[in-house]
Design a protein around this motif. Structure first.
Motif, short mmCIF file in Angstrom:
data_model
loop_
_atom_site.label_atom_id
_atom_site.label_comp_id
_atom_site.label_asym_id
_atom_site.label_seq_id
_atom_site.Cartn_x
_atom_site.Cartn_y
_atom_site.Cartn_z
N ALA A 45 -12.47 -19.77 30.74
CA ALA A 45 -13.59 -20.45 31.38
C ALA A 45 -14.58 -19.44 31.96
O ALA A 45 -15.80 -19.60 31.82
CB ALA A 45 -13.08 -21.38 32.48
N THR A 46 -14.06 -18.40 32.59
CA THR A 46 -14.94 -17.36 33.16
C THR A 46 -15.70 -16.63 32.07
O THR A 46 -16.89 -16.34 32.21
CB THR A 46 -14.10 -16.36 33.98
OG1 THR A 46 -13.40 -17.06 35.02
CG2 THR A 46 -14.99 -15.30 34.61
N PHE A 47 -15.02 -16.35 30.96
CA PHE A 47 -15.67 -15.66 29.84
C PHE A 47 -16.79 -16.51 29.24
O PHE A 47 -17.88 -16.00 28.94
CB PHE A 47 -14.63 -15.32 28.77
CG PHE A 47 -15.20 -14.65 27.55
CD1 PHE A 47 -15.60 -13.33 27.58
CD2 PHE A 47 -15.35 -15.35 26.36
CE1 PHE A 47 -16.13 -12.71 26.46
CE2 PHE A 47 -15.88 -14.75 25.23
CZ PHE A 47 -16.27 -13.42 25.28
N LEU A 48 -16.54 -17.80 29.07
CA LEU A 48 -17.57 -18.68 28.53
C LEU A 48 -18.75 -18.80 29.50
O LEU A 48 -19.92 -18.83 29.08
CB LEU A 48 -16.99 -20.07 28.24
CG LEU A 48 -15.90 -20.12 27.16
CD1 LEU A 48 -15.41 -21.55 26.96
CD2 LEU A 48 -16.38 -19.53 25.84
N ALA A 49 -18.43 -18.83 30.79
CA ALA A 49 -19.50 -18.87 31.80
C ALA A 49 -20.32 -17.58 31.73
O ALA A 49 -21.57 -17.62 31.78
CB ALA A 49 -18.89 -19.04 33.19
N LYS A 50 -19.66 -16.45 31.61
CA LYS A 50 -20.37 -15.17 31.49
C LYS A 50 -21.26 -15.13 30.26
O LYS A 50 -22.32 -14.50 30.26
CB LYS A 50 -19.36 -14.01 31.42
CG LYS A 50 -18.84 -13.55 32.75
CD LYS A 50 -18.17 -12.20 32.66
CE LYS A 50 -16.95 -12.20 31.79
NZ LYS A 50 -16.23 -10.91 31.85
N SER A 51 -20.82 -15.79 29.21
CA SER A 51 -21.58 -15.79 27.95
C SER A 51 -22.96 -16.41 28.13
O SER A 51 -23.90 -16.05 27.43
CB SER A 51 -20.80 -16.53 26.86
OG SER A 51 -19.57 -15.89 26.59
N LEU A 52 -23.08 -17.35 29.08
CA LEU A 52 -24.37 -17.98 29.34
C LEU A 52 -25.28 -17.09 30.18
O LEU A 52 -26.49 -17.29 30.22
CB LEU A 52 -24.17 -19.32 30.07
CG LEU A 52 -23.25 -20.34 29.39
CD1 LEU A 52 -23.27 -21.65 30.17
CD2 LEU A 52 -23.67 -20.58 27.95
N LEU A 53 -24.68 -16.11 30.85
CA LEU A 53 -25.42 -15.25 31.77
C LEU A 53 -25.60 -13.84 31.24
O LEU A 53 -26.38 -13.05 31.80
CB LEU A 53 -24.69 -15.19 33.12
CG LEU A 53 -24.40 -16.54 33.79
CD1 LEU A 53 -23.49 -16.35 34.99
CD2 LEU A 53 -25.70 -17.22 34.20
N CYS A 54 -24.90 -13.51 30.16
CA CYS A 54 -24.87 -12.15 29.61
C CYS A 54 -26.27 -11.69 29.18
O CYS A 54 -27.05 -12.46 28.62
CB CYS A 54 -23.90 -12.10 28.43
SG CYS A 54 -23.78 -10.48 27.63
N ASP A 55 -26.56 -10.42 29.43
CA ASP A 55 -27.84 -9.84 29.03
C ASP A 55 -27.91 -9.58 27.53
O ASP A 55 -28.99 -9.62 26.93
CB ASP A 55 -28.08 -8.52 29.78
CG ASP A 55 -28.14 -8.72 31.28
OD1 ASP A 55 -28.56 -9.82 31.71
OD2 ASP A 55 -27.75 -7.79 32.02
N GLU A 56 -26.78 -9.29 26.91
CA GLU A 56 -26.75 -8.94 25.49
C GLU A 56 -25.58 -9.62 24.78
O GLU A 56 -24.67 -8.96 24.27
CB GLU A 56 -26.65 -7.42 25.32
CG GLU A 56 -27.82 -6.66 25.96
CD GLU A 56 -27.63 -5.16 25.87
OE1 GLU A 56 -26.63 -4.71 25.28
OE2 GLU A 56 -28.50 -4.43 26.38
N PRO A 57 -25.56 -10.98 24.73
CA PRO A 57 -24.43 -11.67 24.08
C PRO A 57 -24.40 -11.39 22.58
O PRO A 57 -25.45 -11.29 21.94
CB PRO A 57 -24.75 -13.15 24.35
CG PRO A 57 -26.23 -13.19 24.56
CD PRO A 57 -26.59 -11.90 25.23
N SER A 58 -23.16 -11.28 22.04
CA SER A 58 -23.09 -10.94 20.60
C SER A 58 -21.85 -11.55 19.92
O SER A 58 -20.96 -10.80 19.52
CB SER A 58 -23.05 -9.42 20.44
OG SER A 58 -21.95 -8.88 21.17
N PRO A 59 -21.72 -12.84 19.73
CA PRO A 59 -22.60 -13.87 20.26
C PRO A 59 -22.23 -14.31 21.67
O PRO A 59 -23.01 -14.96 22.36
CB PRO A 59 -22.43 -15.02 19.27
CG PRO A 59 -21.01 -14.89 18.83
CD PRO A 59 -20.72 -13.41 18.79
N LEU A 60 -21.01 -13.95 22.11
CA LEU A 60 -20.58 -14.31 23.46
C LEU A 60 -20.67 -13.09 24.37
O LEU A 60 -21.23 -12.06 23.99
CB LEU A 60 -19.16 -14.88 23.41
CG LEU A 60 -18.98 -16.13 22.54
CD1 LEU A 60 -17.56 -16.66 22.62
CD2 LEU A 60 -19.98 -17.22 22.94
#
Length: 337
Positions: A45-60
């Motif tokens: 859950a934390t990782f998916l949340a971070k994926s929405l906030l990440c500066d350079e998602p690839s894709p997560l």
């Protein structure tokens, strides 16, 4: 733990579903992650949340950018994470999220995310608060809720979330992974009940703070098993009161010790029913406990599960421990008559 690798290897459907939703801009405002005991729900859950906030998602989430690191350090104001497994989620905590997220986001991304782990441990008034928050979703606000028991969640909450069911990895595979990484088999077997990933078990064992806590609980468990093995009820009670109680006097350590004891009684029941056991490293002592006692394993297991569900009610831990060991001893006495 390498969450993206875990998702790709063991939860490919969830991985693809979430990546596609991100790429198409069709994210749900709330996700409910459901998994059995040991599945790393909070980490995912934390990782998916971070994926929405990440500066350079690839894709997560990349896990290396400033935003990801700030989430890891609990230093990202537009991301709030509450762990119900550690502390009962209160109404005040939920209200704090509600009030904070009614304001304009502090970060330039304009996205706000909250994670509530183990929502089955929320207080009733907190459940009503989060339900109201879910009923009126705000643009740019996303929720990730997790649970080990979907049946314990109000249908009205489930209906307002997109549910993602995570499959548990076969425990034998988890144990094998951990052993291959250098974890002792006995530790891998016991920890596989709590962590459904070999790499995560390896990280726990090699984390000084967490391993110290684990080995203290393990020592307490083994001493209790030795007392029960000898059929010495008086010594078992004495040992719990004088030795184990100081070791597990905090809610977190008590919860872990109790979960270990539940695992033991599940394996005692497996032995009685000629089923394979998980704790093969303890097979001899478990058999000795059954041979030297007349414990009503089923009733003890039910009582342990009942006490496990009462941990969040701020009960006195020493008294709970006394109740547990006396329940086992009385079961033994009653069965021997």
């Amino acid at each position: 733990m390498q969450v993206e690798k875990y998702l790709k290897n063991y939860q490919p459907t969830i991985y693809k579903t979430f990546v596609q939703a991100m790429e198409k801009g069709k994210l749900s405002h709330a996700y409910l992650l459901v998994g059995s005991k040991g599945v790393p729900l909070l980490e995912i859950a934390t990782f998916l949340a971070k994926s929405l906030l990440c500066d350079e998602p690839s894709p997560l989430a990349c896990n290396n950018c400033i935003s990801c690191l700030r989430v890891d350090d609990n230093n990202y104001p537009d991301c709030i994470i509450l762990d119900g497994a550690e502390k009962l989620i209160s109404k005040d905590a939920v209200d704090t999220i509600s009030h904070q997220f009614e304001r304009t986001p502090l970060e330039t991304k304009g996205i706000m995310v909250y994670v509530l782990n183990c929502i089955e441990y929320m207080r009733e008034e907190a459940i009503n608060s989060i339900l109201k928050f879910l009923e009126e979703p705000q643009e740019g606000v996303y929720a990730f809720l997790t649970t080990n028991n979907e049946n314990a969640i109000l249908p009205t909450i489930v209906s307002r979330c997109q549910t993602l069911h995570l499959k548990a990895i076969d425990r034998n595979l988890v144990i094998e992974q951990a052993v291959d990484l250098g974890v002792e088999k006995g530790d891998a077997e016991l920890l596989s009940y709590f962590y459904n990933d070999g790499e995560l078990i390896y990280e726990i064992i090699n984390n000084e703070e967490e391993s110290e806590y684990y080995f203290a609980c393990k020592k307490a468990l083994e001493e209790l098993l030795n007392a029960l093995k000898n059929g010495d009820n008086d010594y078992a009670v004495y040992y719990v009161q004088s030795k184990i109680s100081p070791l597990v006097n905090k809610k977190e350590s008590f919860r872990f010790f109790l979960d270990c004891l539940i695992t033991v009684f599940e394996d005692l029941l497996n032995i009685q029913n000629n089923r394979p056991i998980t704790l093969t490293n303890y097979d001899t002592i478990l058999q000795d406990i059954l041979d030297n006692n007349h414990i009503d394993v089923s009733s003890c297991l039910l009582e342990l599960l009942k006490q496990r569900n009462m941990i969040g009610l701020n009960l006195n831990i020493p008294l709970q421990l006394d109740h547990i060991i006396l329940s086992i001893v009385r079961s033994n006495i009653n069965e021997s008559r």
